[in-house]
Design an enzyme around this catalytic site. Structure first.
Site, short mmCIF file in Angstrom:
data_model
loop_
_atom_site.label_atom_id
_atom_site.label_comp_id
_atom_site.label_asym_id
_atom_site.label_seq_id
_atom_site.Cartn_x
_atom_site.Cartn_y
_atom_site.Cartn_z
N ASP A 63 0.82 -1.21 0.00
CA ASP A 63 0.00 0.00 0.00
C ASP A 63 0.86 1.26 0.00
OD1 ASP A 63 -2.35 -1.48 0.06
OD2 ASP A 63 -2.50 -1.44 2.25
N TYR A 124 6.99 -9.84 6.75
CA TYR A 124 6.99 -8.40 6.99
C TYR A 124 7.57 -8.10 8.37
CZ TYR A 124 3.84 -7.32 3.05
OH TYR A 124 3.30 -7.15 1.81
#
Length: 285
Positions: A63, A124
Site C-alpha cells: 500500500d 513483513y
C-alpha cells in the site's frame, strides 16, 4: 490454469527494494499517481528503447507508504531484447530509476516461476517505539511512535492465539470474490538494543490491511487498553471491529519472500490459485 511463458519470450525475475514514502503503493493507478510498478516499467521501457510497456507481476502488492527490502517481481521480455540488454540492464536501470527504488538483480527465472503465485510465504516487519522522547530522527520514516509504554510479553501472549490457519476477515479489508483465509506462520515481537520494538509477521499470503490491523490490535494489548484475549476474540467473531486500529503504513516493511525448490514452482503456482475454505466450512469462503 496455465502460466506458460509465450513463445519468443523469457521470464525474468527482479529482486528489488524501495522506500514507500513518496509512492502511492506498488500498483499502477488510473489517476497517474506515482507508483513503484509504474516507475520500474517506465525505466525498463526507456533503457531498452522499447515502444511497448512490459508489465510486472509482483509477489505482494504494498500500500501507499509501505516499504520493501526484499520484494520480488517478474516480467516477460522478448528473447531478443533480453539477449541484447541483459548484461547492462541492471546498471542502466540504476542510472534511470529514482534513488528511492533499486533493482538488485535480474535473472532468468526457472520454469514454472511466478513471482506472485509461486511464493510460499511473505515476511513483513513492523517497527514501533514507545520511547517517551519519540522516534530517532534518522528512523522517523520507518518507525511508528506509540505514546504509551508497551508490555511486550502481553503482546506476544496475545499474538500466539492468532498464529495458524484462520479466517482473518476481522483483520482484513474485504475485496469482492477474495477469500480472507490465511495461514499465519509467525507473529512475534522483539525489542532491539536501541529500544525499537519489531514485529515479525510471516504468512503464506496476506489480505488487504491484515498486517497493520494485527499490529494495531496488539498495540492496544501492549498499552493496557485491551486484555490479552481480546485479539483472539476479535478473530473468532469474524467481523471487522471498529476498535481495531489500522496503524500507519510507514512502520511496515516487506522483508523477504520465500519460494520452494525449482522443481516445485509450477505445482505451487497452481495450488496458490485455488480458493480456500476452512475444514468443516460449508460452501465457498
Amino acid at each position: 490454469m496455465s502460466d506458460d511463458v509465450q513463445d519468443g519470450f523469457v521470464r525474468v525475475r527482479l529482486d528489488l527494494s524501495y522506500d514507500g514514502k513518496d509512492f502511492s503503493g506498488w500498483a499502477k493507478q488510473s489517476q497517474g499517481q506515482r507508483t513503484v510498478q509504474g516507475d520500474i516499467e517506465a525505466a525498463l521501457r526507456t533503457v531498452t528503447r522499447s515502444t511497448e510497456t512490459y508489465e510486472l507481476t509482483v509477489a505482494g502488492r504494498t500500500d501507499s507508504g509501505v516499504h520493501a527490502r526484499g520484494q520480488v517481481a517478474h516480467v516477460d521480455l522478448p528473447v531478443e531484447l533480453w539477449a541484447e540488454h541483459r548484461d547492462k540492464l541492471l546498471r542502466r536501470l540504476a542510472g534511470r530509476l529514482s534513488h528511492d527504488v533499486r533493482v538488485w538483480s535480474l535473472t532468468e527465472a526457472p520454469s514454472g516461476f511466478n513471482a506472485r503465485f509461486s511464493a510460499i510465504w511473505r515476511r513483513y516487519a513492523y517497527r514501533v517505539t514507545d520511547n517517551p522522547g519519540g522516534v530517532d530522527p534518522l528512523q522517523r520514516g520507518h518507525v511508528l511512535w506509540h505514546d504509551w509504554a508497551l508490555d511486550m510479553d502481553a503482546m506476544n501472549e496475545a499474538a500466539a492465539a492468532l498464529v495458524g490457519e484462520h479466517d482473518f476477515a476481522a483483520y482484513c479489508k474485504r475485496r469482492e470474490g477474495a477469500t480472507t483465509i490465511r495461514t499465519l506462520q509467525e507473529l512475534r515481537w522483539e525489542r532491539r538494543p536501541d529500544g525499537v520494538m519489531e514485529a515479525t509477521v510471516k504468512a503464506d499470503a496476506f489480505c488487504h490491511n491484515m498486517v497493520r490491523s494485527l499490529v494495531g490490535a496488539l498495540l492496544f494489548v501492549g498499552d493496557g487498553h485491551r486484555p490479552v484475549d481480546w485479539p483472539g476474540k476479535v478473530l473468532a467473531a469474524g467481523v471487522r471491529d471498529s476498535a481495531v486500529h489500522v496503524v500507519r503504513p510507514h512502520g511496515l516493511t516487506l522483508e523477504e519472500v520465500g519460494y520452494p525448490a525449482d522443481e516445485f514452482l509450477a505445482a505451487r503456482n497452481l495450488e496458490a490459485r485455488n480458493k480456500r475454505s476452512l475444514p468443516g466450512s460449508a460452501g465457498c469462503c
